[in-house]
Design a protein around this motif. Structure first.
Motif, PDB file in Angstrom:
ATOM      1  N   GLU A 175       0.817  -1.217   0.000  1.00  0.00           N
ATOM      2  CA  GLU A 175       0.000   0.000   0.000  1.00  0.00           C
ATOM      3  C   GLU A 175       0.847   1.261   0.000  1.00  0.00           C
ATOM      4  O   GLU A 175       0.631   2.188   0.774  1.00  0.00           O
ATOM      5  CB  GLU A 175      -0.964  -0.016   1.191  1.00  0.00           C
ATOM      6  CG  GLU A 175      -1.909  -1.198   1.145  1.00  0.00           C
ATOM      7  CD  GLU A 175      -2.812  -1.289   2.361  1.00  0.00           C
ATOM      8  OE1 GLU A 175      -2.813  -0.358   3.184  1.00  0.00           O
ATOM      9  OE2 GLU A 175      -3.510  -2.296   2.474  1.00  0.00           O
ATOM     10  N   ILE A 176       1.821   1.281  -0.885  1.00  0.00           N
ATOM     11  CA  ILE A 176       2.666   2.464  -1.019  1.00  0.00           C
ATOM     12  C   ILE A 176       2.182   3.273  -2.217  1.00  0.00           C
ATOM     13  O   ILE A 176       1.363   2.808  -3.017  1.00  0.00           O
ATOM     14  CB  ILE A 176       4.156   2.073  -1.187  1.00  0.00           C
ATOM     15  CG1 ILE A 176       4.362   1.170  -2.429  1.00  0.00           C
ATOM     16  CG2 ILE A 176       4.668   1.342   0.022  1.00  0.00           C
ATOM     17  CD1 ILE A 176       4.946   1.863  -3.579  1.00  0.00           C
ATOM     18  N   GLU A 177       2.691   4.469  -2.333  1.00  0.00           N
ATOM     19  CA  GLU A 177       2.468   5.300  -3.508  1.00  0.00           C
ATOM     20  C   GLU A 177       3.823   5.779  -3.975  1.00  0.00           C
ATOM     21  O   GLU A 177       4.667   6.155  -3.164  1.00  0.00           O
ATOM     22  CB  GLU A 177       1.596   6.513  -3.175  1.00  0.00           C
ATOM     23  CG  GLU A 177       0.145   6.183  -2.986  1.00  0.00           C
ATOM     24  CD  GLU A 177      -0.679   7.457  -2.807  1.00  0.00           C
ATOM     25  OE1 GLU A 177      -0.403   8.453  -3.496  1.00  0.00           O
ATOM     26  OE2 GLU A 177      -1.580   7.433  -1.971  1.00  0.00           O
ATOM     27  N   PHE A 178       4.042   5.748  -5.269  1.00  0.00           N
ATOM     28  CA  PHE A 178       5.294   6.264  -5.797  1.00  0.00           C
ATOM     29  C   PHE A 178       5.227   7.783  -5.786  1.00  0.00           C
ATOM     30  O   PHE A 178       4.283   8.371  -6.296  1.00  0.00           O
ATOM     31  CB  PHE A 178       5.562   5.720  -7.198  1.00  0.00           C
ATOM     32  CG  PHE A 178       5.838   4.245  -7.196  1.00  0.00           C
ATOM     33  CD1 PHE A 178       7.006   3.748  -6.635  1.00  0.00           C
ATOM     34  CD2 PHE A 178       4.932   3.348  -7.717  1.00  0.00           C
ATOM     35  CE1 PHE A 178       7.264   2.383  -6.612  1.00  0.00           C
ATOM     36  CE2 PHE A 178       5.173   1.991  -7.698  1.00  0.00           C
ATOM     37  CZ  PHE A 178       6.343   1.506  -7.145  1.00  0.00           C
ATOM     38  N   ILE A 179       6.233   8.406  -5.200  1.00  0.00           N
ATOM     39  CA  ILE A 179       6.249   9.863  -5.095  1.00  0.00           C
ATOM     40  C   ILE A 179       7.005  10.501  -6.249  1.00  0.00           C
ATOM     41  O   ILE A 179       6.874  11.693  -6.492  1.00  0.00           O
ATOM     42  CB  ILE A 179       6.825  10.329  -3.736  1.00  0.00           C
ATOM     43  CG1 ILE A 179       8.203   9.727  -3.495  1.00  0.00           C
ATOM     44  CG2 ILE A 179       5.878   9.944  -2.605  1.00  0.00           C
ATOM     45  CD1 ILE A 179       8.882  10.221  -2.223  1.00  0.00           C
ATOM     46  N   SER A 180       7.770   9.685  -6.963  1.00  0.00           N
ATOM     47  CA  SER A 180       8.528  10.180  -8.107  1.00  0.00           C
ATOM     48  C   SER A 180       8.851   9.005  -9.024  1.00  0.00           C
ATOM     49  O   SER A 180       9.188   7.925  -8.549  1.00  0.00           O
ATOM     50  CB  SER A 180       9.818  10.841  -7.615  1.00  0.00           C
ATOM     51  OG  SER A 180      10.643  11.200  -8.690  1.00  0.00           O
ATOM     52  N   LYS A 181       8.738   9.231 -10.328  1.00  0.00           N
ATOM     53  CA  LYS A 181       9.091   8.198 -11.305  1.00  0.00           C
ATOM     54  C   LYS A 181       9.942   8.830 -12.401  1.00  0.00           C
ATOM     55  O   LYS A 181       9.566   9.860 -12.957  1.00  0.00           O
ATOM     56  CB  LYS A 181       7.841   7.596 -11.953  1.00  0.00           C
ATOM     57  CG  LYS A 181       7.004   6.755 -11.043  1.00  0.00           C
ATOM     58  CD  LYS A 181       5.838   6.160 -11.824  1.00  0.00           C
ATOM     59  CE  LYS A 181       4.984   5.261 -10.976  1.00  0.00           C
ATOM     60  NZ  LYS A 181       3.882   4.656 -11.759  1.00  0.00           N
ATOM     61  N   THR A 182      11.076   8.197 -12.684  1.00  0.00           N
ATOM     62  CA  THR A 182      11.952   8.648 -13.755  1.00  0.00           C
ATOM     63  C   THR A 182      12.312   7.435 -14.602  1.00  0.00           C
ATOM     64  O   THR A 182      12.789   6.430 -14.072  1.00  0.00           O
ATOM     65  CB  THR A 182      13.239   9.293 -13.192  1.00  0.00           C
ATOM     66  OG1 THR A 182      12.885  10.347 -12.315  1.00  0.00           O
ATOM     67  CG2 THR A 182      14.116   9.824 -14.307  1.00  0.00           C
ATOM     68  N   ASN A 183      12.068   7.527 -15.897  1.00  0.00           N
ATOM     69  CA  ASN A 183      12.362   6.425 -16.802  1.00  0.00           C
ATOM     70  C   ASN A 183      13.272   6.896 -17.925  1.00  0.00           C
ATOM     71  O   ASN A 183      13.034   7.941 -18.529  1.00  0.00           O
ATOM     72  CB  ASN A 183      11.075   5.868 -17.417  1.00  0.00           C
ATOM     73  CG  ASN A 183      10.241   5.139 -16.406  1.00  0.00           C
ATOM     74  OD1 ASN A 183      10.675   4.142 -15.846  1.00  0.00           O
ATOM     75  ND2 ASN A 183       9.041   5.638 -16.152  1.00  0.00           N
ATOM     76  N   GLY A 184      14.302   6.100 -18.195  1.00  0.00           N
ATOM     77  CA  GLY A 184      15.202   6.337 -19.318  1.00  0.00           C
ATOM     78  C   GLY A 184      15.271   5.083 -20.160  1.00  0.00           C
ATOM     79  O   GLY A 184      14.553   4.114 -19.912  1.00  0.00           O
ATOM     80  N   LEU A 185      16.154   5.076 -21.136  1.00  0.00           N
ATOM     81  CA  LEU A 185      16.272   3.913 -22.008  1.00  0.00           C
ATOM     82  C   LEU A 185      16.771   2.683 -21.259  1.00  0.00           C
ATOM     83  O   LEU A 185      16.276   1.585 -21.475  1.00  0.00           O
ATOM     84  CB  LEU A 185      17.215   4.214 -23.167  1.00  0.00           C
ATOM     85  CG  LEU A 185      16.706   5.234 -24.183  1.00  0.00           C
ATOM     86  CD1 LEU A 185      17.779   5.536 -25.214  1.00  0.00           C
ATOM     87  CD2 LEU A 185      15.451   4.714 -24.862  1.00  0.00           C
ATOM     88  N   ASP A 186      17.755   2.854 -20.395  1.00  0.00           N
ATOM     89  CA  ASP A 186      18.312   1.703 -19.698  1.00  0.00           C
ATOM     90  C   ASP A 186      18.332   1.861 -18.179  1.00  0.00           C
ATOM     91  O   ASP A 186      18.984   1.091 -17.482  1.00  0.00           O
ATOM     92  CB  ASP A 186      19.701   1.352 -20.228  1.00  0.00           C
ATOM     93  CG  ASP A 186      20.669   2.516 -20.186  1.00  0.00           C
ATOM     94  OD1 ASP A 186      20.251   3.628 -19.815  1.00  0.00           O
ATOM     95  OD2 ASP A 186      21.839   2.319 -20.544  1.00  0.00           O
ATOM     96  N   GLN A 187      17.613   2.853 -17.667  1.00  0.00           N
ATOM     97  CA  GLN A 187      17.497   3.044 -16.217  1.00  0.00           C
ATOM     98  C   GLN A 187      16.106   3.559 -15.868  1.00  0.00           C
ATOM     99  O   GLN A 187      15.490   4.273 -16.647  1.00  0.00           O
ATOM    100  CB  GLN A 187      18.509   4.072 -15.712  1.00  0.00           C
ATOM    101  CG  GLN A 187      19.923   3.583 -15.699  1.00  0.00           C
ATOM    102  CD  GLN A 187      20.811   4.524 -14.930  1.00  0.00           C
ATOM    103  OE1 GLN A 187      20.434   5.036 -13.880  1.00  0.00           O
ATOM    104  NE2 GLN A 187      21.999   4.775 -15.444  1.00  0.00           N
ATOM    105  N   SER A 188      15.647   3.163 -14.682  1.00  0.00           N
ATOM    106  CA  SER A 188      14.396   3.680 -14.131  1.00  0.00           C
ATOM    107  C   SER A 188      14.582   3.859 -12.638  1.00  0.00           C
ATOM    108  O   SER A 188      15.279   3.062 -11.997  1.00  0.00           O
ATOM    109  CB  SER A 188      13.232   2.714 -14.372  1.00  0.00           C
ATOM    110  OG  SER A 188      12.991   2.541 -15.734  1.00  0.00           O
TER     111      SER A 188
END
Length: 84
Positions: free
Chosen positions: A26-39
Motif C-alpha cells: 500500500e505504497i504510492e510512488f512519489i517520483s518516477k523517472t524512466n530512461g532507455l536503460d534506467q528507471s
C-alpha cells in the motif's frame, strides 16, 4: 544501501515488482523517472524512503538509507513473488 532484487533488467520484471509493491505494501510512488536503460521509482514505506532502481547492466535493486527488519521482510516478499 542497496540490495539486488533481480538480475533481470527488463521493463516487464520492473513493472511486476512495482505492481507488487503497490498491491502488497500500500505504497504510492512519489517520483518516477524512466530512461532507455534506467528507471527510478521513489516511495515511502513505514516512514523510510526507498528507490526501486532498474539498471540495464546490473538488474533491479532497492536503494534505502536505514536497514531494519521491515526492509528485510519487504525484500524477501518481493523475491518470493518474482521467483513463483
Amino acid at each position: 544501501m542497496e540490495v539486488i532484487i533481480s538480475s533481470k533488467s527488463d521493463l516487464e520484471t520492473f513493472d511486476l515488482i512495482a505492481k507488487l509493491l503497490l498491491q502488497n505494501f500500500e505504497i504510492e510512488f512519489i517520483s518516477k523517472t524512466n530512461g532507455l536503460d534506467q528507471s527510478y521509482y521513489d516511495f515511502i514505506f513505514q516512514k523510510n524512503k526507498f528507490t526501486l532502481h532498474r539498471e540495464h547492466f546490473i538488474g533491479i535493486s532497492l536503494l534505502y538509507e536505514i536497514e531494519n527488519e521491515d526492509i528485510v521482510q519487504l525484500v524477501k516478499k518481493i523475491e518470493k513473488n518474482i521467483l513463483e
